[in-house]
Design an enzyme around this catalytic site. Structure first.
Site, PDB file in Angstrom:
ATOM      1  N   HIS A 122       0.833  -1.208   0.000  1.00  0.00           N
ATOM      2  CA  HIS A 122       0.000   0.000   0.000  1.00  0.00           C
ATOM      3  C   HIS A 122       0.866   1.255   0.000  1.00  0.00           C
ATOM      4  O   HIS A 122       1.855   1.347   0.730  1.00  0.00           O
ATOM      5  CB  HIS A 122      -0.995   0.005   1.161  1.00  0.00           C
ATOM      6  CG  HIS A 122      -0.409   0.035   2.534  1.00  0.00           C
ATOM      7  ND1 HIS A 122      -0.212   1.209   3.240  1.00  0.00           N
ATOM      8  CD2 HIS A 122      -0.005  -0.960   3.363  1.00  0.00           C
ATOM      9  CE1 HIS A 122       0.280   0.928   4.435  1.00  0.00           C
ATOM     10  NE2 HIS A 122       0.419  -0.378   4.532  1.00  0.00           N
ATOM     11  N   ASP A 142       5.990   1.974   6.756  1.00  0.00           N
ATOM     12  CA  ASP A 142       4.716   1.263   6.590  1.00  0.00           C
ATOM     13  C   ASP A 142       3.883   2.077   5.600  1.00  0.00           C
ATOM     14  O   ASP A 142       3.273   3.066   5.987  1.00  0.00           O
ATOM     15  CB  ASP A 142       4.026   1.140   7.945  1.00  0.00           C
ATOM     16  CG  ASP A 142       2.623   0.571   7.868  1.00  0.00           C
ATOM     17  OD1 ASP A 142       2.281  -0.034   6.841  1.00  0.00           O
ATOM     18  OD2 ASP A 142       1.873   0.766   8.842  1.00  0.00           O
ATOM     19  N   GLU A 160      -5.360   1.132   2.423  1.00  0.00           N
ATOM     20  CA  GLU A 160      -5.054   0.060   3.374  1.00  0.00           C
ATOM     21  C   GLU A 160      -5.192   0.516   4.813  1.00  0.00           C
ATOM     22  O   GLU A 160      -5.685  -0.216   5.668  1.00  0.00           O
ATOM     23  CB  GLU A 160      -3.635  -0.470   3.132  1.00  0.00           C
ATOM     24  CG  GLU A 160      -3.304  -1.760   3.876  1.00  0.00           C
ATOM     25  CD  GLU A 160      -2.803  -1.557   5.302  1.00  0.00           C
ATOM     26  OE1 GLU A 160      -2.735  -2.533   6.055  1.00  0.00           O
ATOM     27  OE2 GLU A 160      -2.486  -0.394   5.679  1.00  0.00           O
ATOM     28  N   GLU A 161      -4.740   1.733   5.111  1.00  0.00           N
ATOM     29  CA  GLU A 161      -4.718   2.203   6.499  1.00  0.00           C
ATOM     30  C   GLU A 161      -6.113   2.377   7.096  1.00  0.00           C
ATOM     31  O   GLU A 161      -6.251   2.526   8.306  1.00  0.00           O
ATOM     32  CB  GLU A 161      -3.930   3.514   6.613  1.00  0.00           C
ATOM     33  CG  GLU A 161      -2.431   3.380   6.369  1.00  0.00           C
ATOM     34  CD  GLU A 161      -1.699   2.573   7.437  1.00  0.00           C
ATOM     35  OE1 GLU A 161      -2.345   2.131   8.414  1.00  0.00           O
ATOM     36  OE2 GLU A 161      -0.487   2.376   7.301  1.00  0.00           O
ATOM     37  N   ASP A 210       4.269  -6.043   3.419  1.00  0.00           N
ATOM     38  CA  ASP A 210       4.040  -4.936   4.348  1.00  0.00           C
ATOM     39  C   ASP A 210       5.067  -5.066   5.475  1.00  0.00           C
ATOM     40  O   ASP A 210       5.866  -6.007   5.500  1.00  0.00           O
ATOM     41  CB  ASP A 210       2.602  -4.998   4.883  1.00  0.00           C
ATOM     42  CG  ASP A 210       2.055  -3.635   5.280  1.00  0.00           C
ATOM     43  OD1 ASP A 210       2.855  -2.762   5.661  1.00  0.00           O
ATOM     44  OD2 ASP A 210       0.827  -3.454   5.230  1.00  0.00           O
ATOM     45  N   HIS A 223       3.928   2.911  13.100  1.00  0.00           N
ATOM     46  CA  HIS A 223       2.990   4.034  13.134  1.00  0.00           C
ATOM     47  C   HIS A 223       3.549   5.247  13.879  1.00  0.00           C
ATOM     48  O   HIS A 223       2.813   6.189  14.172  1.00  0.00           O
ATOM     49  CB  HIS A 223       1.625   3.623  13.697  1.00  0.00           C
ATOM     50  CG  HIS A 223       0.793   2.901  12.691  1.00  0.00           C
ATOM     51  ND1 HIS A 223      -0.562   2.725  12.837  1.00  0.00           N
ATOM     52  CD2 HIS A 223       1.113   2.317  11.514  1.00  0.00           C
ATOM     53  CE1 HIS A 223      -1.029   2.058  11.800  1.00  0.00           C
ATOM     54  NE2 HIS A 223      -0.022   1.793  10.987  1.00  0.00           N
TER      55      HIS A 223
END
Length: 343
Positions: free
Chosen positions: A67, A184, A218-219, A239, A319
């Protein structure tokens, strides 16, 4: 240039391109130009996923998905004092963006810089700064503009619904560490570009038809829910590998996920990924991620009849301000080169 070096170059480039979920146009344009150079055909779906056809076999196709969308925020309201309240895009605690520089992207294409602060940030003024709850009410954006009112901000062209991207602060150290926001999943995207280049050069020769998909949602949980070619029978998400206490993963290895919040991954695919790791003689771990979801799971929830897997470089502090090492990038790329050559 080696395929690993190429992947790292692309990761660094991509980290510099703002792409919060739903605001991925610039990153997709970058990818399109790269795949044009590599000579592969592609389509952009109605949902702004990039689907690339890498050729080879006709049936029983494998799709690799990463992503391009990242965490970010959106202007929620403009306050009477010219500050901005925000709404999160993606899942993260507010303390992970406190004191971060950011960019506000208006609908008219203007960009304004600012900083994300607590509403009461100074220890010389507020005695309870450390105890103030980090939440939507206590976090705001202070613009790098001389604004003192809501009208001042509106005059700049800023409105509720405008996107906010975070400064990635990307660094490649002399010792091989990559430190940046949004590894990410820009690390995964860069690795797939390296794999595509290896396939283009016939250094890697897949035994079956290969697709790559780069998603934009995706998130928020529905990235690869649609536009999967009919001949695809297996999908592997590329990922980040989650790193932390209770896990085997680390920033020098490729992580193969056996189970996450959505449940176990396909037994045959996980076993095949482990076999590919052993054949390619890379450092790898097999992990169970306690709080994680991937693109491929959105494909399953949408009803697609596919087998699924998840693999990626170990990434620390997910994150937040993330970090990995070029060893993990190399290990993931080599595993995937072996994996696509397996029957």
């Amino acid at each position: 240039m080696s395929y690993v070096q190429y992947s790292i170059e692309k990761i660094l480039d991509l980290c510099a391109i703002p792409s919060p979920t739903g605001f991925t146009q610039k990153a997709l344009k970058y990818l399109i130009e790269e795949f044009k150079k590599l000579g592969f055909s592609y389509t952009v779906t109605n949902k702004n996923s990039l689907l690339v056809d890498l050729g080879h076999g006709e049936t029983n196709a494998l799709m690799l998905v990463a992503h391009v969308d990242t965490l970010g925020a959106m202007v929620k309201t403009i306050k009477s004092n010219g500050r901005l309240s925000i709404s999160r895009i993606g899942s993260y605690p507010f303390n992970l963006i406190e004191n971060e520089n950011c960019i506000i992207h208006t609908r008219e294409g203007k960009e304004y810089t600012g900083t994300i602060y607590l509403t009461k940030p100074s220890v010389h003024v507020y005695k309870d700064v450390g105890k103030l709850e980090r939440n939507e009410e206590n976090i705001e954006v202070v613009l790098d503009q001389k604004v003192f009112s809501e009208e001042d901000v509106k005059d700049l062209g800023i409105s509720p619904g405008d996107y906010i991207s975070f400064d990635p602060r990307t660094i490649l150290t002399k010792t091989g560490f990559i430190k940046s926001r949004h590894l990410d999943d820009k690390a995964g995207v860069g690795i797939l570009l390296g794999l595509a280049k290896a396939i283009r050069d016939y250094t890697t020769e897949p035994k079956r038809k290969i697709y790559m998909m780069f998603t934009s949602y995706e998130e928020v949980g529905h990235g690869a829910a649609s536009s999967i070619p009919e001949e695809v029978t297996e999908i592997v998400s590329v990922d980040m590998g989650a790193v932390g206490e209770g896990l085997n993963s680390n920033v020098y290895s490729v992580s193969i996920c056996a189970k996450d919040s959505g449940g176990p991954y396909d037994y045959e695919i996980v076993s095949k990924l482990i076999k590919a790791a052993n054949l390619s003689q890379v450092s790898y771990t097999v992990d169970v991620y306690p709080f994680y979801g991937s693109d491929v799971e959105s494909s399953l929830f949408a009803g697609h009849d596919i087998k699924h897997g998840l693999v990626g470089p170990g990434v620390y502090a997910s994150h937040g301000y993330e970090r990995t090492h070029i060893d993990a990038i190399e290990a993931t790329l080599k595993l995937l080169q072996t994996f696509v050559e397996m029957d």
